[in-house]
Scaffold this active site. Structure first.
Site, PDB file in Angstrom:
ATOM      1  N   ASP A  30     -37.885  49.225  33.246  1.00  0.00           N
ATOM      2  CA  ASP A  30     -37.241  48.268  33.071  1.00  0.00           C
ATOM      3  C   ASP A  30     -35.813  48.051  32.670  1.00  0.00           C
ATOM      4  OD1 ASP A  30     -37.974  45.134  32.613  1.00  0.00           O
ATOM      5  OD2 ASP A  30     -37.007  45.435  30.566  1.00  0.00           O
ATOM      6  N   GLU A  48     -43.644  67.435  35.679  1.00  0.00           N
ATOM      7  CA  GLU A  48     -44.383  68.342  34.985  1.00  0.00           C
ATOM      8  C   GLU A  48     -45.665  68.032  35.613  1.00  0.00           C
ATOM      9  OE1 GLU A  48     -44.091  67.402  30.789  1.00  0.00           O
ATOM     10  OE2 GLU A  48     -42.084  67.952  30.717  1.00  0.00           O
TER      11      GLU A  48
HETATM   12  O1  TEU Z   1     -35.439  42.045  33.647  1.00  0.00           O
HETATM   13  C1  TEU Z   1     -34.100  42.424  33.608  1.00  0.00           C
HETATM   14  C2  TEU Z   1     -32.935  41.428  33.892  1.00  0.00           C
HETATM   15  O2  TEU Z   1     -31.833  41.670  33.511  1.00  0.00           O
HETATM   16  C3  TEU Z   1     -33.149  40.144  34.711  1.00  0.00           C
HETATM   17  O3  TEU Z   1     -34.033  40.495  35.631  1.00  0.00           O
HETATM   18  C4  TEU Z   1     -33.346  39.275  33.905  1.00  0.00           C
HETATM   19  O4  TEU Z   1     -34.820  38.601  33.714  1.00  0.00           O
HETATM   20  C5  TEU Z   1     -32.663  37.877  34.556  1.00  0.00           C
HETATM   21  O5  TEU Z   1     -31.270  38.504  34.284  1.00  0.00           O
HETATM   22  C6  TEU Z   1     -32.860  36.765  33.620  1.00  0.00           C
HETATM   23  O6  TEU Z   1     -32.194  35.673  34.227  1.00  0.00           O
HETATM   24  C7  TEU Z   1     -36.271  42.727  33.077  1.00  0.00           C
HETATM   25  C8  TEU Z   1     -37.688  41.867  33.207  1.00  0.00           C
HETATM   26  O7  TEU Z   1     -38.090  42.277  34.826  1.00  0.00           O
HETATM   27  C9  TEU Z   1     -37.618  40.426  32.623  1.00  0.00           C
HETATM   28  O8  TEU Z   1     -38.911  40.007  32.870  1.00  0.00           O
HETATM   29  C10 TEU Z   1     -37.460  40.790  31.179  1.00  0.00           C
HETATM   30  O9  TEU Z   1     -37.479  39.505  30.686  1.00  0.00           O
HETATM   31  C11 TEU Z   1     -36.216  41.416  30.928  1.00  0.00           C
HETATM   32  O10 TEU Z   1     -36.094  42.872  31.626  1.00  0.00           O
HETATM   33  C12 TEU Z   1     -36.082  41.978  29.493  1.00  0.00           C
HETATM   34  O11 TEU Z   1     -37.058  42.993  29.209  1.00  0.00           O
END
Ligand code: TEU
Ligand code: CA
Length: 531
Positions: free
Chosen positions: A213, A249
């Site tokens: 993520d 690994e």
């Molecule tokens: O998303 C990261 C991210 O920066 C974008 O997809 C974000 O959701 C968008 O800019 C908001 O408008 C990831 C995940 O996919 C998302 O669901 C999470 O909220 C985010 O990380 C935080 O963990």
């Protein structure tokens, strides 16, 4: 793959993930096994035959860890357990084994940029106070101003509002997302070690891949300004080299990056042979329904991936973006987080037509494919959710100006004529539109013209004839995308206004909509068999 190869790249062309169709499960909206209105592992396990029938090769699950759900589970309180409302660790292990028995791999979501304010580490950091080693795992700083009453810098949270929150003793901590999601300090070797251990924990339980993520955000330059101070700093690559060593690994385990970057060259750096295996292609996802723009996006994608020996991926949607049938029915068909065009009028028939054509395009391109749950049912974005039910932190943090992402997260309709449409016995955590009775999996499985049938047929043909490899463009006419794959399949997509004649072929394998005699109508795609 042809062409020059990046030094050190020795791709195994047969690796399972190179051409895989990966289905994204947003667990709390997939299927509810115990009637509390929240999707869970029991519901998912009961629906595994559906996914096997659909014909996917792997399942990626959004975070399934214990979480206060301040951001739908992306606020992880414990990286080594399962959220109780989703089930237990034992059930997760059973799920992994059951999926394997059906030939389906499992990919979990790891959130390394930030944890939860309810995670033990963060609670200990609060207790231990300023200057303690516990605080060094996060990004605590003194404030500015005479009494430290101003945040350490002007950074803004990606969800809106300041990226800093002050704690009782006066220090501030950084959170690029919600205040409930404190950012880790990746300059601290303890953080590096902790995540290596978390990766091993899940690989030891049979997980086949990790979705990383917010992968480009981990390293920060605290003296820098704006997004550039925390987006795509060179130091992130060392982190993923370490992760790749952990993956190596084990046999056949992969790393998939969530890397949103406008620059494809910078994006490709994450795919060097000693870093991630693949990453989501957001350029394609965000691209407007326009032949020239899509061709540019596809060509750029291939050009940056082929030298690295990394398969491209093709993504039309996920849990953060507008549903394709809604997006493609609008006057502006591009996607942008900064303006999700909520409420912009959308023509449902046009949107569906284009979403069907886009699905055949994405499935025919060389590399991996992602399908977000409900995409195969052609679900629209639910734009009229009652405000008081909205849960996405973006809604509150944007000062109620951006409704956020709940509209693509509404629980799936499985069967029956009225909500909850077989989702579970209880009332779903977000309400389903009554019109979804026409879109249930049950109705669509029985309809040869449905979106579901298109996906199932397309995925079956894709397994036999498509997947990873190369393509050769064909020039069929303006506004038309056409290419031939190694197996002899030709994909033609007409994005122009007028019907077009097809290149010479033996038979039509699959079409996204009806033909006009022997001509391919506007906003329609077709797969052709050639001799
Ligand atoms: O998303 C990261 C991210 O920066 C974008 O997809 C974000 O959701 C968008 O800019 C908001 O408008 C990831 C995940 O996919 C998302 O669901 C999470 O909220 C985010 O990380 C935080 O963990
Ligand atoms: Ca449940």
């Amino acid at each position: 793959m042809s062409g020059s190869t990046f030094p050190g790249a020795t791709p195994d062309p047969e690796a399972w993930w190179r051409g895989a169709a990966i289905y994204q499960v947003y667990l709390r909206s997939f299927a509810d096994g115990n009637g509390d209105g929240i999707g869970d592992l029991a519901g998912l396990r009961a629906r595994l035959p559906y996914l096997s029938d659909l014909g996917i090769g792997a399942i990626w699950l959004n975070p399934w860890y214990p979480s206060p759900m301040a951001d739908g589970g992306y606020d992880v309180a414990d990286y080594r357990d399962i959220e109780p409302s989703f089930g237990t660790l034992a059930e997760a292990e059973e799920f992994i084994a059951e999926a394997h028995a059906l030939g389906i791999k499992t990919i979990t979501d790891i959130v390394p940029n930030h944890g939860s304010d309810q995670q033990k580490w963060f609670m200990r950091a609060l207790e231990a106070g300023p200057g303690s080693p516990e605080r060094e795992r996060f990004l605590f700083r003194e404030g500015r101003g005479a009494g430290g009453e101003l945040p350490p810098n002007d950074w803004q949270s990606i969800f809106g509002g300041p990226a800093w929150t002050r704690v009782a003793d006066g220090q501030w901590y950084l959170h690029l997302f919600a205040p409930e999601q404190p950012d880790f300090n990746w300059a601290n070797p303890e953080v590096v070690e902790e995540f290596h251990d978390v990766l091993r924990f899940w690989f030891d339980r049979g997980v086949d891949g990790i979705r990383i993520d917010s992968a480009a955000l981990l390293v920060k330059d605290m003296d820098g300004e704006g997004e550039e101070a925390y987006t795509d700093l060179d130091g992130v690559h060392d982190i993923y080299r370490g992760w790749r060593r952990v993956a190596e690994e084990y046999d056949d385990r992969i790393l998939i990056g969530e890397v949103w970057l406008p620059d494809q060259e910078r994006f490709a750096l994450y795919l060097r042979p000693d870093e991630m295996h693949t990453a989501f292609n957001f350029d394609f996802l965000a691209c407007a329904w326009d032949a020239a723009a899509l061709r540019r996006s596809i060509e750029e994608t291939l050009a940056t991936h082929i030298p690295l020996g990394a398969p491209p991926t093709w993504v039309l949607s996920n849990h953060d973006v507008t549903r394709p049938v809604t997006k493609y029915g609008r006057a502006d068909t591009s996607f942008d987080h900064a303006d999700r065009k909520h409420g912009m009028p959308s023509d449902p028939a046009l949107g569906e037509r284009r979403a069907r054509a886009a699905a055949l395009l994405a499935m025919a391109l060389p590399g991996g494919l992602y399908v977000y749950q409900g995409e195969e049912l052609g679900l629209p974005e639910v734009e009229d959710l009652p405000d008081e039910l909205r849960q996405d932190p973006i809604w509150v943090r944007s000062g109620h100006t951006d409704p956020g992402r709940d509209g693509c997260r509404v629980p799936l309709p499985w069967s029956g004529d009225e909500p909850p449409f077989g989702f579970g016995a209880g009332q779903p955590w977000l309400p389903q539109p009554p019109e979804w009775k026409a879109l249930t999996a049950e109705v669509q499985a029985a309809d040869p013209a449905s979106m579901f049938t298109l996906y199932r047929t397309g995925l079956r043909l894709r397994r036999e004839l498509l997947g990873d490899g190369t393509l050769a463009w064909l020039e069929v006419g303006e506004g038309v995308l056409a290419f031939r794959r190694e197996s002899g399949l030709i994909c033609v997509v007409n994005l122009g206004a007028e019907p077009v004649s097809l290149p010479e072929h033996e038979s039509i394998l699959l079409a996204s909509g009806p033909m006009e005699g022997d001509r391919l109508p506007s906003d329609t795609a077709v797969w052709l068999r050639v001799i």
